[in-house]
Design an enzyme around this catalytic site. Structure first.
Site, PDB file in Angstrom:
ATOM      1  CG  HIS A 267     -50.890   9.147 -41.630  1.00  0.00           C
ATOM      2  ND1 HIS A 267     -50.622  10.246 -40.873  1.00  0.00           N
ATOM      3  CD2 HIS A 267     -50.795   9.560 -42.925  1.00  0.00           C
ATOM      4  CE1 HIS A 267     -50.375  11.284 -41.661  1.00  0.00           C
ATOM      5  NE2 HIS A 267     -50.473  10.892 -42.911  1.00  0.00           N
ATOM      6  CG  HIS A 306     -43.893  12.794 -33.850  1.00  0.00           C
ATOM      7  ND1 HIS A 306     -43.183  13.169 -34.954  1.00  0.00           N
ATOM      8  CD2 HIS A 306     -45.199  12.929 -34.165  1.00  0.00           C
ATOM      9  CE1 HIS A 306     -44.029  13.534 -35.898  1.00  0.00           C
ATOM     10  NE2 HIS A 306     -45.259  13.397 -35.455  1.00  0.00           N
ATOM     11  CG  ASP A 362     -52.700  11.276 -32.774  1.00  0.00           C
ATOM     12  OD1 ASP A 362     -53.587  11.999 -33.239  1.00  0.00           O
ATOM     13  OD2 ASP A 362     -51.867  10.684 -33.469  1.00  0.00           O
TER      14      ASP A 362
HETATM   15  N1  CMC Z   1     -44.234   4.036 -25.531  1.00  0.00           N
HETATM   16  C1  CMC Z   1     -43.178   3.347 -25.033  1.00  0.00           C
HETATM   17  N2  CMC Z   1     -41.985   3.270 -25.660  1.00  0.00           N
HETATM   18  C2  CMC Z   1     -41.858   3.929 -26.836  1.00  0.00           C
HETATM   19  C3  CMC Z   1     -42.907   4.670 -27.384  1.00  0.00           C
HETATM   20  C4  CMC Z   1     -44.134   4.710 -26.692  1.00  0.00           C
HETATM   21  N3  CMC Z   1     -45.181   5.388 -27.186  1.00  0.00           N
HETATM   22  N4  CMC Z   1     -42.506   5.212 -28.560  1.00  0.00           N
HETATM   23  C5  CMC Z   1     -41.236   4.842 -28.728  1.00  0.00           C
HETATM   24  N5  CMC Z   1     -40.841   4.049 -27.680  1.00  0.00           N
HETATM   25  C6  CMC Z   1     -39.501   3.484 -27.444  1.00  0.00           C
HETATM   26  C7  CMC Z   1     -39.215   2.363 -28.427  1.00  0.00           C
HETATM   27  O1  CMC Z   1     -39.628   1.110 -27.889  1.00  0.00           O
HETATM   28  C8  CMC Z   1     -37.746   2.482 -28.569  1.00  0.00           C
HETATM   29  O2  CMC Z   1     -37.149   1.935 -27.403  1.00  0.00           O
HETATM   30  P1  CMC Z   1     -35.735   1.132 -27.484  1.00  0.00           P
HETATM   31  O3  CMC Z   1     -34.745   2.171 -27.952  1.00  0.00           O
HETATM   32  O4  CMC Z   1     -35.505   0.638 -26.121  1.00  0.00           O
HETATM   33  O5  CMC Z   1     -35.961   0.045 -28.503  1.00  0.00           O
HETATM   34  C9  CMC Z   1     -37.471   3.980 -28.526  1.00  0.00           C
HETATM   35  O6  CMC Z   1     -38.561   4.513 -27.765  1.00  0.00           O
HETATM   36  C10 CMC Z   1     -37.436   4.634 -29.904  1.00  0.00           C
HETATM   37  O7  CMC Z   1     -38.667   4.369 -30.573  1.00  0.00           O
HETATM   38  P2  CMC Z   1     -38.827   4.103 -32.144  1.00  0.00           P
HETATM   39  O8  CMC Z   1     -39.916   3.107 -32.322  1.00  0.00           O
HETATM   40  O9  CMC Z   1     -37.484   3.806 -32.742  1.00  0.00           O
HETATM   41  O10 CMC Z   1     -39.270   5.526 -32.642  1.00  0.00           O
HETATM   42  P3  CMC Z   1     -39.943   5.826 -34.053  1.00  0.00           P
HETATM   43  O11 CMC Z   1     -39.513   7.188 -34.414  1.00  0.00           O
HETATM   44  O12 CMC Z   1     -39.685   4.744 -35.033  1.00  0.00           O
HETATM   45  O13 CMC Z   1     -41.503   5.778 -33.717  1.00  0.00           O
HETATM   46  C11 CMC Z   1     -43.699   6.392 -33.181  1.00  0.00           C
HETATM   47  C12 CMC Z   1     -42.298   6.878 -33.538  1.00  0.00           C
HETATM   48  C13 CMC Z   1     -44.663   7.585 -33.168  1.00  0.00           C
HETATM   49  C14 CMC Z   1     -44.202   5.389 -34.241  1.00  0.00           C
HETATM   50  C15 CMC Z   1     -43.655   5.733 -31.793  1.00  0.00           C
HETATM   51  O14 CMC Z   1     -43.186   6.638 -30.824  1.00  0.00           O
HETATM   52  C16 CMC Z   1     -44.998   5.171 -31.368  1.00  0.00           C
HETATM   53  O15 CMC Z   1     -45.373   4.053 -31.796  1.00  0.00           O
HETATM   54  N6  CMC Z   1     -45.793   5.922 -30.542  1.00  0.00           N
HETATM   55  C17 CMC Z   1     -47.091   5.492 -30.112  1.00  0.00           C
HETATM   56  C18 CMC Z   1     -48.100   5.690 -31.254  1.00  0.00           C
HETATM   57  C19 CMC Z   1     -48.448   7.149 -31.466  1.00  0.00           C
HETATM   58  O16 CMC Z   1     -48.717   7.890 -30.531  1.00  0.00           O
HETATM   59  N7  CMC Z   1     -48.486   7.554 -32.751  1.00  0.00           N
HETATM   60  C20 CMC Z   1     -48.875   8.915 -33.158  1.00  0.00           C
HETATM   61  C21 CMC Z   1     -47.733   9.670 -33.721  1.00  0.00           C
HETATM   62  S1  CMC Z   1     -48.122  11.375 -34.042  1.00  0.00           S
HETATM   63  C22 CMC Z   1     -48.977  11.326 -35.544  1.00  0.00           C
HETATM   64  C23 CMC Z   1     -48.844  12.589 -36.337  1.00  0.00           C
HETATM   65  O17 CMC Z   1     -47.908  13.397 -36.183  1.00  0.00           O
HETATM   66  O18 CMC Z   1     -49.703  12.783 -37.189  1.00  0.00           O
END
Ligand code: CMC
Length: 434
Positions: A267, A306, A362
């Site tokens: 989070h 995100h 972030d």
């Molecule tokens: N770096 C590299 N690849 C990524 C990243 C990243 N930061 N984020 C997503 N991907 C890739 C992921 O591997 C997937 O690739 P493929 O389709 O080839 O398997 C694709 O992009 C879609 O990602 P997802 O994991 O299905 O997306 P999600 O919506 O489930 O996850 C997320 C969103 C925020 C958890 C993820 O982007 C992530 O882990 N980011 C890094 C951590 C981060 O910065 N978190 C803070 C979020 S903002 C908090 C807030 O709003 O309060």
């Protein structure tokens, strides 16, 4: 054309027509879909609420594809530029911007409720010197309920208003006391002459000077960061606040649950991870190799991507601009240059473009917090203070919504059918099941 959905149950051949309101169908409509009279009825399965609206809300609007964030209809960019945190908190909680008179009363009420009971200091004293400030915050905010037993009268409007004010007012004091305890420094009492964020800086950083004077640029920067973090609709901690609040405990107990939800690294832990990542990269020439490793599946580019935003997170743009003002005061954080170059390269790269991965809130916030002297353990605490406005607004909206009841999801039971108890001597060793 009618706003309805026609469903054909291929098990029975029967057809059902269910209404579509506000772009949604009600999950309870599916209960009528049965194969026999004693059938419970169809349920919808949605782990992690990926496509389930748990409430109707009028507080925060996000359009993730367009990168839009609005509180009560006001764009975040306008609020960050023209408003301040306490005014935004009023807006989020009450639904409208205050008149001058309402604003003055709100600020006065909050300012004069920042003190906490002296016994709370004894709780804080009881923690180890290296206790995480978020653990202390979760505990002490829950403990506040014991000092305000009337707070359980959540349907009394005036009582509710008072607890909302107390929560917004006292979170900075609890946070600052936790911080000072971890440093072994004496607690600093609130200074009513200062602004909300000026006073927080005072309680965190005042040493032996007679009067603490916050730097106006840092005071304003923190205020803007607080505006940006004030609410974000139905995220994990808002959902925790609503779910716990739905059994009708006092709001201090429900906020403790929301803080606990916020504490998890999925989070609010990402800005800490961003700092670690930037430090590990260390220099501009090592960025291309790092990007290649991320594309090869070796880790993530932290601070990018995100669940909701498939565009530039509007909060990230504001923070990025503000970073320059902060660094004019604190000196340039060398990690900023790595972050800027990392962003430039990533935004031109096919891997990130195709997946719609942009900087999120972030990506730059940790660099600013670090430059302002906050240790990483304080990052989640600095998130919890302003998010309190969002939590109490979500909680109040839930309480006043006649459609809401105690939150109680269903499950798809996949375990054993009935079986008979065997005494220990007659049992065979079974492998453990999750
Ligand atoms: N770096 C590299 N690849 C990524 C990243 C990243 N930061 N984020 C997503 N991907 C890739 C992921 O591997 C997937 O690739 P493929 O389709 O080839 O398997 C694709 O992009 C879609 O990602 P997802 O994991 O299905 O997306 P999600 O919506 O489930 O996850 C997320 C969103 C925020 C958890 C993820 O982007 C992530 O882990 N980011 C890094 C951590 C981060 O910065 N978190 C803070 C979020 S903002 C908090 C807030 O709003 O309060």
């Amino acid at each position: 054309m009618a706003d309805t959905l026609t469903i054909t149950d291929n098990r029975t051949g029967r057809t059902y027509e269910v209404p579509i309101d506000d772009g949604a169908v009600r999950a309870m409509e599916f209960r009528q879909i049965k194969v026999s009279d004693d059938d419970f009825g169809l349920m919808v399965y949605d782990p992690a609420f990926m496509n389930t609206a748990s409430c109707k809300s009028r507080i925060t609007y996000i359009d993730g594809d367009k990168g839009i964030l609005r509180y009560r209809g006001y764009p975040i960019e306008q609020l960050a530029e023209q408003s301040n945190y306490l005014e935004v908190a009023y807006l989020i909680v009450n639904g409208e911007l205050p008149t001058r008179e309402q604003y003055d009363r709100w600020v006065h009420d909050i300012t004069y409720r920042t003190l906490i009971h002296e016994n709370i200091k004894k709780f804080v004293d009881g923690f180890h010197h290296d206790a995480h400030p978020m653990g202390m915050l979760v505990s002490t905010v829950a403990a506040l309920s014991t000092f305000y037993p009337e707070s359980k009268h959540i349907f009394d409007e005036e009582t509710r208003r008072l607890q909302i004010i107390r929560l917004i007012a006292k979170m900075p004091t609890l946070a600052a006391f936790a911080y000072r305890h971890s440093l072994g420094q004496p607690y600093v009492y609130p200074d009513n002459d200062l602004s909300f964020t000026g006073n927080l800086l005072n309680m965190l950083y005042k040493m032996s000077e007679a009067k603490y004077q916050p730097h106006p640029v840092l005071e304003r920067a923190l205020d803007v960061l607080f505006i940006l973090h004030a609410d974000h609709e139905q995220n994990c901690s808002a959902n925790a606040m609503r779910a716990v609040g739905s059994s009708h405990p006092d709001p201090f107990s429900a906020i403790a649950a929301a803080c606990a939800a916020l504490y998890g690294p999925l989070h609010c832990g990402a800005n800490e991870e961003v700092l670690r990542m930037l430090t590990q990269i260390g220099s501009l020439d090592r960025i291309p190799a790092f990007i290649e490793r991320v594309k090869g599946g070796e880790g993530l580019l932290m601070g990018f991507g995100h669940r909701i935003y498939k565009n530039y997170d509007p909060r990230a743009s504001i923070i990025k601009e503000m970073a320059h003002q902060v660094f004019e005061v604190t000196g340039r954080n060398p990690l900023l240059d790595i972050a800027l170059e990392l962003e430039r390269i990533a935004l031109e790269d096919e891997y990130f473009i195709k997946r719609k991965l942009y900087p999120n809130v972030d990506f730059y916030s940790g660099i600013i917090y670090q430059s302002m002297g906050f240790p990483v353990e304080m990052f989640p605490v600095l998130f919890a203070i302003p998010r309190t406005a969002g939590w109490v607004a979500q909680w109040q909206e839930m309480l006043l919504d006649s459609e809401q009841k105690i939150a109680r999801p269903r499950q798809l039971y996949l375990g054993y059918d009935q079986r008979d108890y065997l005494p220990t001597g007659q049992r065979e060793k079974q492998s453990a099941v999750a």
